[in-house]
Every structure is written in structure tokens, then in C-alpha cells.
Design an enzyme around this catalytic site. Structure first.
Site, PDB file in Angstrom:
ATOM      1  CB  ALA A  64      -0.874  -0.009   1.250  1.00 46.39           C
ATOM      2  N   GLY A 109       0.654  -5.058   0.701  1.00 46.07           N
ATOM      3  CA  GLY A 109      -0.439  -5.223  -0.265  1.00 46.07           C
ATOM      4  C   GLY A 109      -0.032  -6.019  -1.495  1.00 46.07           C
ATOM      5  CD  GLU A 112      -2.241  -7.446   2.823  1.00 42.00           C
ATOM      6  OE1 GLU A 112      -1.907  -6.343   2.334  1.00 42.00           O
ATOM      7  OE2 GLU A 112      -2.797  -7.543   3.935  1.00 42.00           O
ATOM      8  CD  GLU A 132       1.551  -5.171   5.987  1.00 42.37           C
ATOM      9  OE1 GLU A 132       2.262  -6.109   6.395  1.00 42.37           O
ATOM     10  OE2 GLU A 132       0.922  -5.216   4.920  1.00 42.37           O
TER      11      GLU A 132
HETATM   12  N1  COA Z   1       4.596   3.209  -0.569  1.00 43.35           N
HETATM   13  C1  COA Z   1       5.006   4.360  -1.101  1.00 43.35           C
HETATM   14  N2  COA Z   1       6.176   4.512  -1.748  1.00 43.35           N
HETATM   15  C2  COA Z   1       6.957   3.424  -1.833  1.00 43.35           C
HETATM   16  C3  COA Z   1       6.604   2.179  -1.294  1.00 43.35           C
HETATM   17  C4  COA Z   1       5.353   2.094  -0.630  1.00 43.35           C
HETATM   18  N3  COA Z   1       4.908   0.944  -0.106  1.00 43.35           N
HETATM   19  N4  COA Z   1       7.606   1.305  -1.528  1.00 43.35           N
HETATM   20  C5  COA Z   1       8.550   1.970  -2.209  1.00 43.35           C
HETATM   21  N5  COA Z   1       8.163   3.254  -2.387  1.00 43.35           N
HETATM   22  C6  COA Z   1       8.893   4.319  -3.089  1.00 43.35           C
HETATM   23  C7  COA Z   1      10.053   4.869  -2.255  1.00 43.35           C
HETATM   24  O1  COA Z   1       9.570   5.839  -1.321  1.00 43.35           O
HETATM   25  C8  COA Z   1      10.891   5.479  -3.338  1.00 43.35           C
HETATM   26  O2  COA Z   1      10.306   6.689  -3.750  1.00 43.35           O
HETATM   27  P1  COA Z   1      11.243   8.012  -3.966  1.00 43.35           P
HETATM   28  O3  COA Z   1      12.232   7.583  -5.010  1.00 43.35           O
HETATM   29  O4  COA Z   1      10.282   9.031  -4.454  1.00 43.35           O
HETATM   30  O5  COA Z   1      11.865   8.286  -2.654  1.00 43.35           O
HETATM   31  C9  COA Z   1      10.727   4.488  -4.494  1.00 43.35           C
HETATM   32  O6  COA Z   1       9.514   3.801  -4.233  1.00 43.35           O
HETATM   33  C10 COA Z   1      11.853   3.489  -4.591  1.00 43.35           C
HETATM   34  O7  COA Z   1      11.959   2.827  -3.335  1.00 43.35           O
HETATM   35  P2  COA Z   1      13.340   2.683  -2.527  1.00 43.35           P
HETATM   36  O8  COA Z   1      12.995   2.461  -1.102  1.00 43.35           O
HETATM   37  O9  COA Z   1      14.246   3.799  -2.835  1.00 43.35           O
HETATM   38  O10 COA Z   1      13.904   1.340  -3.184  1.00 43.35           O
HETATM   39  P3  COA Z   1      14.895   0.288  -2.493  1.00 43.35           P
HETATM   40  O11 COA Z   1      15.314  -0.629  -3.585  1.00 43.35           O
HETATM   41  O12 COA Z   1      15.955   0.981  -1.709  1.00 43.35           O
HETATM   42  O13 COA Z   1      13.996  -0.515  -1.448  1.00 43.35           O
HETATM   43  C11 COA Z   1      12.023  -1.694  -0.735  1.00 43.35           C
HETATM   44  C12 COA Z   1      12.936  -1.316  -1.906  1.00 43.35           C
HETATM   45  C13 COA Z   1      10.801  -2.419  -1.325  1.00 43.35           C
HETATM   46  C14 COA Z   1      12.760  -2.642   0.212  1.00 43.35           C
HETATM   47  C15 COA Z   1      11.583  -0.436   0.029  1.00 43.35           C
HETATM   48  O14 COA Z   1      11.096   0.506  -0.914  1.00 43.35           O
HETATM   49  C16 COA Z   1      10.500  -0.671   1.038  1.00 43.35           C
HETATM   50  O15 COA Z   1      10.768  -1.188   2.111  1.00 43.35           O
HETATM   51  N6  COA Z   1       9.247  -0.272   0.712  1.00 43.35           N
HETATM   52  C17 COA Z   1       8.133  -0.363   1.618  1.00 43.35           C
HETATM   53  C18 COA Z   1       7.612  -1.778   1.724  1.00 43.35           C
HETATM   54  C19 COA Z   1       6.489  -1.854   2.730  1.00 43.35           C
HETATM   55  O16 COA Z   1       6.639  -1.597   3.901  1.00 43.35           O
HETATM   56  N7  COA Z   1       5.279  -2.219   2.239  1.00 43.35           N
HETATM   57  C20 COA Z   1       4.117  -2.359   3.058  1.00 43.35           C
HETATM   58  C21 COA Z   1       3.378  -1.095   3.149  1.00 43.35           C
HETATM   59  S1  COA Z   1       1.981  -1.222   4.243  1.00 43.35           S
END
Ligand code: COA
Length: 258
Positions: A64, A109, A112, A132
Site C-alpha cells: 500500500a 499489499g 496480499e 507492516e
Molecule cells: N509506498 C510508497 N512509496 C513506496 C513504497 C510504498 N509501499 N515502496 C517503495 N516506495 C517508493 C520509495 O519511497 C521510493 O520513492 P522516492 O524515489 O520518491 O523516494 C521508491 O519507491 C523506490 O523505493 P526505494 O525504497 O528507494 O527502493 P529500495 O530498492 O531501496 O527498497 C524496498 C525497496 C521495497 C525494500 C523499500 O522501498 C521498502 O521497504 N518499501 C516499503 C515496503 C512496505 O513496507 N510495504 C508495506 C506497506 S503497508
């Protein structure tokens, strides 16, 4: 549609979530477009099997959209959870097989959504998780319910309480995915699985999905009744006459989805 690309070729509906700048994270517009896409595909006779994947080499869906969380009230949070749950139920309730081709991160998500699909295959770089708890919240688009059903309560709680990522091999080992392929061959393999599915009776597949999902939350006794009712209904189709005739005449069945 800004974030969902969709095309139908040779009976396969290819649905791609394309919001690559945010690793295909699901904001409300993506959820809306996903719902519209699946409701249309449900009615589209040209689409016999659906394959859903994420755009780009890195992510299926990274969850999400977290940027909506800080300002959200508890009441709004419940509405968002119900909205995500509803859209994923639309995916799960599709009367034709839906394959998730998980091509990278399937977090929150994303995991999910994959679990709401009927069959999951993954690329070797896929990472699954319900992170989460790391954000101080809980899975809200079905994760607390579908994950234990798929992998068992103990394994699900390990993932849900630690938020740790599970790689493709572990996902295969615990039954979260059906198969792993190289990144390059994932979509080709998804297409092969769709071809295999398209050779079977579509009415039979629809009744199978109905029997499996409607029986899931019931006692065995009630689930068996669901099965008998679906077995009855499938005998009211033309396809079942064709299926038996084709076998007896030693030819391939030509199902008409009637
Ligand atoms: N919601 C909003 N934005 C997200 C996102 C999410 N769930 N997951 C990634 N992004 C965005 C990042 O903020 C970043 O945006 P920016 O470039 O404008 O700052 C872009 O996507 C790239 O992500 P980044 O974190 O730089 O990539 P990474 O390769 O270093 O890490 C992940 C990848 C997936 C490990 C990391 O993005 C992450 O942990 N995301 C969240 C996952 C999560 O908690 N999901 C459950 C949400 S309830």
C-alpha cells in the site's frame, strides 16, 4: 488508465501494474483501476485466463502507498482496509483462473494481492513479506486471513510478527508460490501455465473456484455440500457433454464455455 496496462492476446489477459517510480505501490487510484480492470475482464469472453504482474525488473507491488498513512485517522484506516479487501476480493472472485507472476518485491499489499490470485509463480529474485509491523501497523488487505490459510498459522505468524522478507525459494518451500523461474522466463512460463489452463473446461474451472473458496470458511460437512451443489450445476452445462464425448471419441475437447 494511468497505472494499469492491459491487453488480451490469444485468450490471455495480461494485466500490468505500472507505477514504477514507487515500485508499483498501491495508491487509491491504482486500487480503483485494478477493480475496474477485473470487473471488465470478468465479463469479457475473450479473456479466458488473467495474468497479473508488475512493471519493471524490481517489483511486483511494494505494498500500500505508505505516504497516505501519516495523516490517516482510525476511521479512515478502517475504510482503506475495507477498500483494499474489497478490490482483492474482486480479483479472487474472478470466475476464470488468475495467475500472479511475481517479478520482484511482493510486500504488504503486494503479497496480499498475490495471495488473492488463484495461482502464484515467482521469479528467482522475488521477495515476499508482510512488513507492516515495521511501520507499527498490521496487514490490512487480507494478509492476516489469507496468509495463515495458505501457509499455516505458525509460518504466517512468523512473517506477520517479524515483518521479515521471504525469498523465492522459501516461498516455494512453504507453499506461498507454486513455482520459481528465472527473471527472463517468468512471463513466458506464466503464458505456458495459462495455455495449460485454457485447454480445460472453463465452466468446470469456474465451479471449482466457487466450491473451493465458498467451502474454505465452512466446516468440512458444509463444504462438501457446496461441492455437491457445484457438481450438480456443472452437470447442467454443455461443456460437460463435450468433455465426456471428446474422451470417448479419443479427441481433444472443444469447450464453448456454456
Ligand atoms: N509506498 C510508497 N512509496 C513506496 C513504497 C510504498 N509501499 N515502496 C517503495 N516506495 C517508493 C520509495 O519511497 C521510493 O520513492 P522516492 O524515489 O520518491 O523516494 C521508491 O519507491 C523506490 O523505493 P526505494 O525504497 O528507494 O527502493 P529500495 O530498492 O531501496 O527498497 C524496498 C525497496 C521495497 C525494500 C523499500 O522501498 C521498502 O521497504 N518499501 C516499503 C515496503 C512496505 O513496507 N510495504 C508495506 C506497506 S503497508
Amino acid at each position: 488508465m494511468d497505472f494499469i496496462k492491459q491487453e488480451i492476446t490469444s485468450g490471455i489477459a495480461w494485466v500490468t501494474i505500472d507505477r514504477q517510480s514507487k515500485l508499483n505501490a498501491l495508491n487509491s487510484q491504482v486500487l480503483d483501476e485494478l477493480e475496474t480492470t477485473f470487473l471488465k475482464l470478468q465479463k469479457n469472453a475473450e479473456a479466458k485466463v488473467v495474468i497479473i504482474t508488475g512493471a519493471g525488473p524490481k517489483s511486483f507491488v511494494a505494498g500500500a502507498d505508505i505516504s497516505q498513512f501519516p495523516s490517516m485517522t482510525p476511521v479512515e484506516a478502517q475504510k482503506l482496509s475495507e477498500r483494499g479487501q474489497h478490490v482483492f476480493s474482486v480479483v479472487e472472485d474472478t470466475h476464470k483462473p488468475v495467475i500472479a507472476a511475481v517479478n520482484g518485491f511482493a510486500l504488504g499489499g503486494g503479497c496480499e494481492l498475490a495471495m488473492a490470485c488463484h495461482i502464484r509463480i515467482a521469479s528467482d529474485n522475488a521477495q515476499f513479506g508482510q512488513p507492516e509491523v515495521k511501520l507499527g501497523v498490521i496487514a490490512g488487505y487480507g494478509g492476516t486471513q489469507r496468509l495463515p490459510r495458505l501457509v499455516g498459522t505458525g509460518r504466517a505468524l512468523d512473517m506477520l510478527l517479524t515483518g521479515r522478507m521471504v525469498n523465492a525459494q522459501e516461498a516455494l518451500d512453504i507453499g506461498l508460490v507454486n513455482a520459481i523461474y528465472s527473471q527472463d522466463s517468468l512471463l513466458e512460463e506464466a503464458g505456458k501455465k495459462a495455455d495449460e489452463l485454457m485447454q480445460q473446461g472453463p465452466q468446470a474451472q469456474a465451479y471449482t473456484l466457487q466450491a473451493v473458496y465458498s467451502g474454505m470458511g465452512k466446516t468440512l460437512k458444509d463444504g462438501l455440500q457446496e461441492e455437491a451443489a457445484a457438481f450438480r450445476d456443472v452437470f447442467d452445462t454443455e461443456d460437460r457433454i463435450e468433455g465426456a464425448s471428446a474422451f470417448l471419441e479419443r479427441r481433444s475437447a472443444d469447450f464453448k464455455n456454456r
